[in-house]
Write an enzyme that holds these catalytic residues in place. Structure first.
Site, PDB file in Angstrom:
ATOM      1  N   HIS A  17       2.896 -13.828 -15.086  1.00  0.00           N
ATOM      2  CA  HIS A  17       2.479 -12.444 -15.350  1.00  0.00           C
ATOM      3  C   HIS A  17       3.645 -11.487 -15.062  1.00  0.00           C
ATOM      4  O   HIS A  17       3.915 -10.571 -15.841  1.00  0.00           O
ATOM      5  CB  HIS A  17       1.318 -12.030 -14.437  1.00  0.00           C
ATOM      6  CG  HIS A  17       0.036 -12.777 -14.652  1.00  0.00           C
ATOM      7  ND1 HIS A  17      -0.695 -13.311 -13.627  1.00  0.00           N
ATOM      8  CD2 HIS A  17      -0.660 -13.064 -15.781  1.00  0.00           C
ATOM      9  CE1 HIS A  17      -1.797 -13.884 -14.103  1.00  0.00           C
ATOM     10  NE2 HIS A  17      -1.792 -13.757 -15.407  1.00  0.00           N
ATOM     11  N   LYS A  41     -14.570 -13.786 -15.771  1.00  0.00           N
ATOM     12  CA  LYS A  41     -14.017 -14.927 -15.053  1.00  0.00           C
ATOM     13  C   LYS A  41     -14.956 -15.248 -13.896  1.00  0.00           C
ATOM     14  O   LYS A  41     -15.295 -14.372 -13.095  1.00  0.00           O
ATOM     15  CB  LYS A  41     -12.613 -14.597 -14.518  1.00  0.00           C
ATOM     16  CG  LYS A  41     -11.595 -14.301 -15.631  1.00  0.00           C
ATOM     17  CD  LYS A  41     -10.854 -15.560 -16.073  1.00  0.00           C
ATOM     18  CE  LYS A  41     -10.153 -15.373 -17.396  1.00  0.00           C
ATOM     19  NZ  LYS A  41      -8.762 -15.093 -17.361  1.00  0.00           N
ATOM     20  N   ARG A  91       1.051 -18.197 -24.231  1.00  0.00           N
ATOM     21  CA  ARG A  91       1.607 -19.438 -23.697  1.00  0.00           C
ATOM     22  C   ARG A  91       1.519 -20.578 -24.711  1.00  0.00           C
ATOM     23  O   ARG A  91       2.398 -21.406 -24.784  1.00  0.00           O
ATOM     24  CB  ARG A  91       0.839 -19.857 -22.433  1.00  0.00           C
ATOM     25  CG  ARG A  91       1.158 -19.016 -21.242  1.00  0.00           C
ATOM     26  CD  ARG A  91       0.113 -19.181 -20.164  1.00  0.00           C
ATOM     27  NE  ARG A  91      -1.136 -18.579 -20.554  1.00  0.00           N
ATOM     28  CZ  ARG A  91      -2.162 -18.380 -19.751  1.00  0.00           C
ATOM     29  NH1 ARG A  91      -2.092 -18.777 -18.492  1.00  0.00           N
ATOM     30  NH2 ARG A  91      -3.264 -17.810 -20.171  1.00  0.00           N
ATOM     31  N   SER A 129      -3.441 -18.480 -13.685  1.00  0.00           N
ATOM     32  CA  SER A 129      -4.086 -18.143 -12.413  1.00  0.00           C
ATOM     33  C   SER A 129      -4.994 -19.289 -11.973  1.00  0.00           C
ATOM     34  O   SER A 129      -5.129 -19.562 -10.780  1.00  0.00           O
ATOM     35  CB  SER A 129      -4.883 -16.846 -12.547  1.00  0.00           C
ATOM     36  OG  SER A 129      -4.022 -15.768 -12.775  1.00  0.00           O
TER      37      SER A 129
END
Ligand code: ADP
Length: 158
Positions: A17, A41, A91, A129
């Site tokens: 990040h 999340k 990504r 994460s």
């Protein structure tokens, strides 16, 4: 002034990040890192306020970056900050599939809103994460994965 918004859940902020934040800060006059409170999340490790605080400490040396919490729609935050650019890191193909849809949704909500993609740097392409939270749970050394501010916070919690 060209501003951009970098949104995410940042639970917690990783070096991947931070790499996107630094590169975005080099492209725009101002970058708002938006910690999304209602992001879908499950089982967050850090509270929104903690995530915000860790980002603030991690970007303290980048003068044109500001981090804020937002509990509403991202499109509304963009209106609030008078910014029309969303920055997303990509990504792999899964990110692309998801982010391409999100870009269309955001454009549908606010026609002026453009999404700009930055490819993940090779060194951080496999960072997430989720992976970081797993490493934390198993007590792995975290210096390779997260900014120093997060390492310090984790040491305090041990
Ligand atoms: P994560 O997917 O790691 O849980 P977020 O949902 O907080 O992270 O992601 C916020 C944004 O950062 C998204 O645009 C995501 O694609 C991007 N991102 C996450 N990790 C990286 C990385 N290692 N390199 C580049 N971009 C990343």
């Amino acid at each position: 002034m060209k501003t951009a918004i970098y949104p995410g859940s940042f639970d917690p902020v990783t070096l991947g990040h931070l790499d996107i934040i630094r590169r975005a800060a080099a492209c725009f006059d101002k970058v708002y890192v938006c910690v999304m409170v209602n992001a879908e999340k499950k089982n967050p490790m850090f509270t929104p306020q903690e995530r915000l605080e860790l980002i603030r400490r991690s970007v303290a040396d980048i003068p044109n970056v500001e981090a804020e919490l937002w509990s509403g729609l991202l499109a509304d935050y963009a209106v609030e900050r008078q910014s029309r650019i969303l920055v997303k890191g990509l990504r792999h193909a899964t990110d692309f599939d998801q982010e391409y849809q999100m870009a269309a949704i955001n454009k549908g909500l606010c026609h002026d809103l453009e999404t700009v993609f930055l490819p993940a740097s090779a060194a951080y392409q496999h960072f997430s994460s989720t992976m970081v939270r797993e490493m934390i749970r198993y007590g792995q050394p975290m210096e390779k994965y997260v900014p120093a501010a997060v390492v310090d916070e984790l040491k305090k919690r041990q």
